[in-house]
Design a protein around this motif. Structure first.
Motif, PDB file in Angstrom:
ATOM      1  N   THR A 226      28.215  48.937   5.720  1.00  0.00           N
ATOM      2  CA  THR A 226      27.376  49.643   4.238  1.00  0.00           C
ATOM      3  C   THR A 226      26.384  50.164   4.228  1.00  0.00           C
ATOM      4  OG1 THR A 226      27.185  47.134   3.449  1.00  0.00           O
ATOM      5  CG2 THR A 226      29.092  47.702   3.149  1.00  0.00           C
ATOM      6  N   GLN A 227      25.840  49.869   5.375  1.00  0.00           N
ATOM      7  CA  GLN A 227      24.077  50.579   5.102  1.00  0.00           C
ATOM      8  C   GLN A 227      24.168  52.163   5.354  1.00  0.00           C
ATOM      9  OE1 GLN A 227      21.759  48.543   2.937  1.00  0.00           O
ATOM     10  NE2 GLN A 227      23.590  46.994   2.987  1.00  0.00           N
ATOM     11  N   GLY A 228      24.929  52.670   6.444  1.00  0.00           N
ATOM     12  CA  GLY A 228      24.854  53.450   7.332  1.00  0.00           C
ATOM     13  C   GLY A 228      23.556  53.444   7.447  1.00  0.00           C
ATOM     14  N   GLN A 229      23.094  55.225   7.567  1.00  0.00           N
ATOM     15  CA  GLN A 229      21.959  55.494   8.575  1.00  0.00           C
ATOM     16  C   GLN A 229      21.481  56.974   7.887  1.00  0.00           C
ATOM     17  OE1 GLN A 229      22.047  56.785  13.389  1.00  0.00           O
ATOM     18  NE2 GLN A 229      20.188  54.946  13.039  1.00  0.00           N
ATOM     19  N   THR A 230      20.208  56.726   6.612  1.00  0.00           N
ATOM     20  CA  THR A 230      20.011  57.672   5.939  1.00  0.00           C
ATOM     21  C   THR A 230      19.657  58.962   6.920  1.00  0.00           C
ATOM     22  OG1 THR A 230      18.413  55.659   4.806  1.00  0.00           O
ATOM     23  CG2 THR A 230      18.043  57.907   4.740  1.00  0.00           C
ATOM     24  N   GLY A 231      19.996  59.822   5.960  1.00  0.00           N
ATOM     25  CA  GLY A 231      20.397  60.912   7.055  1.00  0.00           C
ATOM     26  C   GLY A 231      20.877  61.805   7.954  1.00  0.00           C
ATOM     27  N   SER A 232      21.740  60.851   8.188  1.00  0.00           N
ATOM     28  CA  SER A 232      22.628  60.970   9.384  1.00  0.00           C
ATOM     29  C   SER A 232      24.376  60.546   8.896  1.00  0.00           C
ATOM     30  CB  SER A 232      22.144  60.825  10.394  1.00  0.00           C
ATOM     31  OG  SER A 232      21.804  59.928  10.742  1.00  0.00           O
ATOM     32  N   ILE A 233      23.935  59.576   9.010  1.00  0.00           N
ATOM     33  CA  ILE A 233      26.212  58.334   8.719  1.00  0.00           C
ATOM     34  C   ILE A 233      25.960  58.215   7.696  1.00  0.00           C
ATOM     35  CG2 ILE A 233      26.858  56.718   9.775  1.00  0.00           C
ATOM     36  CD1 ILE A 233      25.216  57.161  12.304  1.00  0.00           C
ATOM     37  N   PRO A 234      26.566  58.365   6.358  1.00  0.00           N
ATOM     38  CA  PRO A 234      27.188  57.361   5.493  1.00  0.00           C
ATOM     39  C   PRO A 234      27.694  56.049   5.594  1.00  0.00           C
ATOM     40  CG  PRO A 234      28.435  59.969   5.451  1.00  0.00           C
ATOM     41  CD  PRO A 234      27.852  59.761   6.920  1.00  0.00           C
ATOM     42  N   PRO A 235      27.290  55.600   4.484  1.00  0.00           N
ATOM     43  CA  PRO A 235      28.287  54.127   4.774  1.00  0.00           C
ATOM     44  C   PRO A 235      29.532  53.968   4.801  1.00  0.00           C
ATOM     45  CG  PRO A 235      26.324  54.437   2.698  1.00  0.00           C
ATOM     46  CD  PRO A 235      26.674  55.383   3.147  1.00  0.00           C
ATOM     47  N   ASP A 236      30.047  53.002   4.998  1.00  0.00           N
ATOM     48  CA  ASP A 236      30.882  52.536   5.685  1.00  0.00           C
ATOM     49  C   ASP A 236      31.886  53.785   6.912  1.00  0.00           C
ATOM     50  OD1 ASP A 236      31.337  50.234   4.027  1.00  0.00           O
ATOM     51  OD2 ASP A 236      31.574  51.098   1.720  1.00  0.00           O
ATOM     52  N   SER A 237      30.819  54.308   7.715  1.00  0.00           N
ATOM     53  CA  SER A 237      32.177  55.674   7.851  1.00  0.00           C
ATOM     54  C   SER A 237      32.402  54.711   9.847  1.00  0.00           C
ATOM     55  CB  SER A 237      30.642  56.849   8.345  1.00  0.00           C
ATOM     56  OG  SER A 237      29.845  56.812   7.413  1.00  0.00           O
ATOM     57  N   ALA A 238      32.916  55.364  10.006  1.00  0.00           N
ATOM     58  CA  ALA A 238      33.933  54.848  11.236  1.00  0.00           C
ATOM     59  C   ALA A 238      33.567  55.829  12.567  1.00  0.00           C
ATOM     60  CB  ALA A 238      35.463  54.652  11.352  1.00  0.00           C
ATOM     61  N   LEU A 239      32.749  55.348  14.079  1.00  0.00           N
ATOM     62  CA  LEU A 239      32.859  56.067  14.160  1.00  0.00           C
ATOM     63  C   LEU A 239      33.403  56.866  15.836  1.00  0.00           C
ATOM     64  CD1 LEU A 239      29.269  54.480  14.435  1.00  0.00           C
ATOM     65  CD2 LEU A 239      29.992  56.944  12.946  1.00  0.00           C
ATOM     66  N   LEU A 240      33.228  57.536  16.763  1.00  0.00           N
ATOM     67  CA  LEU A 240      33.270  58.020  17.567  1.00  0.00           C
ATOM     68  C   LEU A 240      32.370  58.511  18.456  1.00  0.00           C
ATOM     69  CD1 LEU A 240      36.184  60.026  18.541  1.00  0.00           C
ATOM     70  CD2 LEU A 240      34.471  61.083  20.033  1.00  0.00           C
ATOM     71  N   PHE A 241      32.101  58.067  19.918  1.00  0.00           N
ATOM     72  CA  PHE A 241      31.081  57.418  21.360  1.00  0.00           C
ATOM     73  C   PHE A 241      31.912  57.830  22.164  1.00  0.00           C
ATOM     74  CE2 PHE A 241      28.565  55.389  18.496  1.00  0.00           C
ATOM     75  CZ  PHE A 241      27.096  56.248  18.788  1.00  0.00           C
ATOM     76  N   ASP A 242      31.402  59.330  22.287  1.00  0.00           N
ATOM     77  CA  ASP A 242      32.006  59.690  23.602  1.00  0.00           C
ATOM     78  C   ASP A 242      31.480  59.621  24.720  1.00  0.00           C
ATOM     79  OD1 ASP A 242      32.893  61.241  26.322  1.00  0.00           O
ATOM     80  OD2 ASP A 242      33.796  63.079  25.269  1.00  0.00           O
ATOM     81  N   ILE A 243      31.082  59.295  26.108  1.00  0.00           N
ATOM     82  CA  ILE A 243      30.606  57.839  26.709  1.00  0.00           C
ATOM     83  C   ILE A 243      30.753  58.148  28.535  1.00  0.00           C
ATOM     84  CG2 ILE A 243      29.270  55.870  27.098  1.00  0.00           C
ATOM     85  CD1 ILE A 243      30.089  54.550  24.700  1.00  0.00           C
ATOM     86  N   GLU A 244      29.675  58.360  29.032  1.00  0.00           N
ATOM     87  CA  GLU A 244      29.902  58.786  30.307  1.00  0.00           C
ATOM     88  C   GLU A 244      28.886  57.945  31.077  1.00  0.00           C
ATOM     89  OE1 GLU A 244      29.691  61.556  34.181  1.00  0.00           O
ATOM     90  OE2 GLU A 244      29.480  62.442  32.095  1.00  0.00           O
ATOM     91  N   VAL A 245      29.181  56.522  31.711  1.00  0.00           N
ATOM     92  CA  VAL A 245      28.305  55.615  32.201  1.00  0.00           C
ATOM     93  C   VAL A 245      27.587  56.666  33.453  1.00  0.00           C
ATOM     94  CG1 VAL A 245      27.022  53.437  33.266  1.00  0.00           C
ATOM     95  CG2 VAL A 245      29.037  53.642  31.687  1.00  0.00           C
TER      96      VAL A 245
END
Length: 198
Positions: free
Chosen positions: A175-194
């Motif tokens: 519910t907090q989000g991240q100021t300036g880049s991620i609104p509150p209650d946002s689902a995220l997608l990460f494409d990750i390579e180790v």
């Protein structure tokens, strides 16, 4: 004498019950704030699940695995190196995108608003290649220092793996989000390579 002992025991029992009743009430009573938070969490679980399912269907992804927490992991490339374990340093390349843009649940149902129009779903909010490192990567300590969904997903990978992590809002910034880049209650997608486990 016998009657006074019995009276004393009854009085002690009655006093104990009277003192215990408020404690019992407080354990079972949900405050208005607690109720509101619980209802919001329950609704966001439904919204996030729907968002993730629609993303999978739209992109014809059939090999996603859902963990008990609600994180979805989609294998893209299978690595052959050592597994990522808690406490290990891990070098990764990643791109983070908004899966949803913080659509807010309404009082009568879902969704009440389309979310924050400044952050359209699909937009990139973080990219390791922009970290100004030689490898275009970032180094994490596995199991800590990141949002819950990212940490959990990383612990399911090994060197050489590339996976998509579809992260419900409660495992992201909530519910907090991240100021300036991620609104509150946002689902995220990460494409990750180790890249490396050390």
């Amino acid at each position: 004498m016998k009657n006074s002992i019995l009276r004393s025991r009854y009085l002690t029992l009655a006093l104990s019950l009277l003192l215990a009743v408020p404690a019992l009430w407080s354990c079972n009573t949900e405050t208005t704030v607690q109720k509101s938070l619980r209802e919001h969490d329950e609704l966001m679980r439904v919204i996030d699940e729907d968002t993730i399912q629609k993303y999978l269907a739209r992109n014809q992804i059939t090999n996603a695995v859902r963990t008990n927490s609600g994180l979805y992991v989609v294998p893209l490339v299978e690595g052959t190196g050592p597994a990522v374990t808690a406490g290990k340093k891990v070098s990764v390349k990643y791109v983070g995108r908004l899966l949803s843009n913080g659509a807010q649940p309404g009082s009568t149902g879902y969704p009440a608003s389309p979310g924050d129009g400044r952050f359209p779903a699909g937009s990139v909010f973080d990219n390791s290649s922009e970290n100004r490192t030689e490898c275009g990567c970032a180094v994490f300590t596995a199991g800590s220092g990141a949002i819950a969904g990212f940490s959990e997903g990383l612990l399911l990978m090994k060197k050489g793996d590339r996976k998509l992590l579809l992260i419900p809002s409660r495992l992201a910034y909530g519910t907090q989000g991240q100021t300036g880049s991620i609104p509150p209650d946002s689902a995220l997608l990460f494409d990750i390579e180790v890249l490396e486990v050390f």
